[in-house]
Write an enzyme that holds these catalytic residues in place. Structure first.
Site, mmCIF file in Angstrom:
data_model
loop_
_atom_site.group_PDB
_atom_site.id
_atom_site.type_symbol
_atom_site.label_atom_id
_atom_site.label_comp_id
_atom_site.label_asym_id
_atom_site.label_seq_id
_atom_site.Cartn_x
_atom_site.Cartn_y
_atom_site.Cartn_z
ATOM 1 N N CYS A 239 9.758 -7.941 -14.575
ATOM 2 C CA CYS A 239 10.234 -7.484 -15.868
ATOM 3 C C CYS A 239 9.051 -6.947 -16.674
ATOM 4 O O CYS A 239 7.979 -7.542 -16.698
ATOM 5 C CB CYS A 239 10.927 -8.562 -16.685
ATOM 6 N N GLY B 156 10.553 -13.955 -17.336
ATOM 7 C CA GLY B 156 10.403 -15.346 -16.921
ATOM 8 C C GLY B 156 11.773 -15.951 -16.692
ATOM 9 O O GLY B 156 12.760 -15.231 -16.535
ATOM 10 N N GLU C 195 0.677 -7.541 8.330
ATOM 11 C CA GLU C 195 0.724 -6.632 7.184
ATOM 12 C C GLU C 195 1.486 -5.353 7.551
ATOM 13 O O GLU C 195 2.252 -4.819 6.739
ATOM 14 C CB GLU C 195 -0.713 -6.319 6.730
#
Ligand code: F6R
Length: 638
Positions: A2, A101, A509
């Site tokens: 966010c 959050g 990776e």
């Protein structure tokens, strides 16, 4: 996750907010919204989907104001639709909040509000309701000594005068979980109030304009002088200045710093995607990580590897008998190379741990344990919390991060910055290669501190590392070949990446890069593990990408390649100048990389073709390379 940006005191603040949201969109892009204030009320526009949906809506509904607050979302509670997009209002529409959050006790708080209708399914909306309730409550003239935190918060306001900062202080005292909050109110139209706990929030003030944002990327077009709010701090931002307080209302000092990169670094600069630009920036980024590391401690003395940012005396490392490396995702793969380097040069046992697992078990950690926490952003909640868990047991913590002033860097005892410049694409590339280089430096430094590597060796190894940027340029020149390989393989159902020793982290990776941006199924295995199970998946049409540089495990890799090929897999082998002649007869395609100047620097080179391969596969499949589905950069929730 966010992105938040607030601006107050700027004509056409909405334009500034939208421009800031563009730079924050990598933090989450499933919906976006903006709210403006004026004494007549708040005006709100929000849309599901990418930021372009919001900007299209704003064209039909322009908002003009000098105070505006915007948000780009990565959904946690409630599906990504218009209703759940931030900002959220209280029922009267006089207070608006944006939140990054998770409010863990939101259901309890909702219940405490009684019979109230909520407009969204989010955990965040309740905060707007609570602040409005606080603002509506009559404030006590003075708080008695026995006052609760909430009562004390209210006491800073003049009796009877609603004070937004005091109301937010009262509400955050009731919140559990993590939050970066920004709040505006119609009755205080030139004020932004922010609060922070375990999610990043940056403040700035320049030329009579006040700003707050989740990340400096959103502010860099205005200023490079910023301050990070610390946990438990709140701030009132107006065009005239910034007032920072702690939860008790006492004046507090945020962490002020200067950002060492500029707006140009955060632009695409002619590349089609940020990811491609960042892949091509790797020679310079690695050179910057290595810059000025070898210095004579005094005239006449032999040069030593010096990591001045570490802030930990070199002698301290002689007492270390164990190392934990904590990280997530791509950074974890860099940590796996770090283990090889530290064990090789310093002779200390190293465990590499997924940070989200480390924090919930009982690791054996004491003051002789060194913890190296690796995080590009320095804001990954699991890595921060894992490092805090170790510090609680008095273990020294070194942060290896790219972001100056980040939470991880601030909390750690020592820090090594990778100096890679801003990484915008969600898929990490230059941050990874520079993390590997950082790990190599740390391994060598520990070896030097413990007297296991002589000065002459240190100088020789660093001189070899200095050749890595040129070798990277040679690898980048293979781009045309990688595009052709992507053309051939971009429709395969499943890809396996295999490697041994320093090739294993790169196999992992490579699989992560391919799956995250192309959505193709990809897995990685230690090559020797294949016949313990995974080889059952191989069938004609499978693609196996094998990391097979020259070196002590090359012969074993050739055997493993033969095993999968015998079962019908197509093999793309990534070799080096010294290995490819032997690979040609065993693989369908062979890519020849230059021989690395040091075996442990090999991963820095060998990951680059896998980054380019993933990039080309994803673009051929028409995927959004920079903003892959379901993902966000900077993972600030657990
Ligand atoms: C993948 C990727 C992620 C991050 C991970 C940790 O391309 O970027 O796997 O590596 O979310 O992020 P940081 O390094 O910021 O802690």
């Amino acid at each position: 996750m966010c992105g938040i940006i607030g601006i107050t005191g700027q004509a056409a603040a909405v334009d500034g907010v939208v421009s800031g949201l563009r730079r924050l969109e990598y933090r989450g892009y499933d919906s976006a919204g903006v709210v403006t204030t004026d004494p007549k009320g708040l005006r709100l526009v929000k849309r599901a989907g990418k930021l372009d949906n919001l900007t299209a809506a704003l064209e039909g509904q322009p908002l003009s104001a000098s105070t505006a607050l915007g948000h780009t979302r990565w959904a946690t509670h409630g599906e990504p639709n218009d209703r759940n997009a931030h900002p959220h209002l209280d029922p009267s529409g006089r207070v608006a909040i944006v939140h990054n959050g998770i409010i863990e006790n939101y259901q309890t708080l909702k219940a405490e509000l009684g019979d109230v209708r909520f407009a969204s399914e989010t955990d965040s909306e309740v905060v707007a309701h609570l602040i409005a309730e606080e603002l509506a409550a009559p404030a006590p003239a003075t708080a008695p000594a026995t006052a609760t935190a909430a009562e004390r918060a209210m006491s800073t306001a003049e009796a009877g005068t609603p004070d937004l900062l005091a109301a937010v202080r009262a509400v955050v005292a009731r919140l559990e979980g993590a939050y970066a909050l920004c709040v505006v109110a119609a009755d205080d139209p030139e004020t932004l109030v922010v609060a922070k706990h375990e999610a990043p929030l940056i403040l700035a003030q320049a030329d009579g304009v006040g700003y707050c944002a989740s990340d400096v990327a959103a502010l860099i077009e205005h200023t490079n002088e910023v301050a990070a709010l610390l946990d438990g701090q709140l701030a009132r931002i107006t065009p005239d200045g910034v007032e920072v307080v702690d939860v008790d209302g006492a004046p507090a000092t945020p962490h002020a710093y200067t950002v060492d990169w500029d707006l140009a670094a955060a632009e695409k600069q002619g590349y089609d995607h940020f990811m491609l630009k960042e892949i091509h920036e790797q020679p310079q980024a690695v050179a910057d990580t290595l810059l000025d590391r070898l210095n004579a401690p005094a005239p006449g003395l032999p040069p030593r590897l010096q990591l001045d940012e570490l802030r930990i005396d070199e002698g301290e490392f002689s007492r270390i008998d164990k190392v934990f490396i904590l990280a997530c995702g791509t950074s974890l793969h860099a940590g796996m190379v770090g283990k090889l380097a530290i064990e090789h040069w310093a002779g200390i046992p190293v465990d590499v741990e997924v940070a989200s697992e480390f924090r919930y078990r009982d690791p054996i950690v004491d003051p002789h344990t060194l913890v190296i926490a690796i995080s590009q952003s320095g804001e990954t909640i699991d890595t921060i919390a894992g490092a805090a868990h170790a510090r609680d047991q008095r273990a020294p913590v070194i942060a290896l991060t790219n972001v100056v002033g980040s939470t991880l860097a601030r909390d750690a005892d020592g820090v090594l910055y990778t100096h890679a410049g801003p990484e915008v694409a969600v898929a990490s590339t230059k941050a990874f290669t520079t993390q590997i280089v950082g790990c190599l430096l740390l391994g060598l430094y520990l070896g030097q501190a413990r007297g296991r590597v002589y000065s002459s060796e240190v100088a020789d190894i660093l001189e070899r590392f200095d050749r890595v940027p040129d070798a990277l340029r040679e690898v980048l020149a293979l781009d045309g070949q990688l595009r052709e390989l992507a053309q051939r393989y971009h429709d395969v159902d499943s890809t396996m990446f295999i490697g041994r020793h320093a090739g294993l982290p790169i196999a992992m990776e490579g699989a992560l890069k391919l799956k995250e941006i192309s959505y193709l199924h990809a897995e990685a295995f230690p090559a020797g593990e294949m016949k313990h199970g995974p080889i059952a998946l191989i069938e004609p049409g499978s693609l196996v990408v094998a990391l097979a540089p020259a070196g002590h495990v090359f012969g074993k890799m050739v055997s493993n390649i033969q095993e999968v090929r015998a079962r019908g897999a197509s093999v793309l082998a990534i070799g080096t100048a010294g290995s490819t002649a032997a690979l040609v007869e065993h693989a369908d395609d062979v890519l020849t990389l230059p021989e690395p100047p040091h075996e442990l620097a090999g991963p820095v080179l060998s990951v680059v073709p896998l980054q380019l391969f993933s990039y080309h596969v994803a673009t051929l499949r028409g995927e959004d390379v920079d903003q892959p589905r379901n993902l966000a950069k900077t993972v600030t929730v657990e």
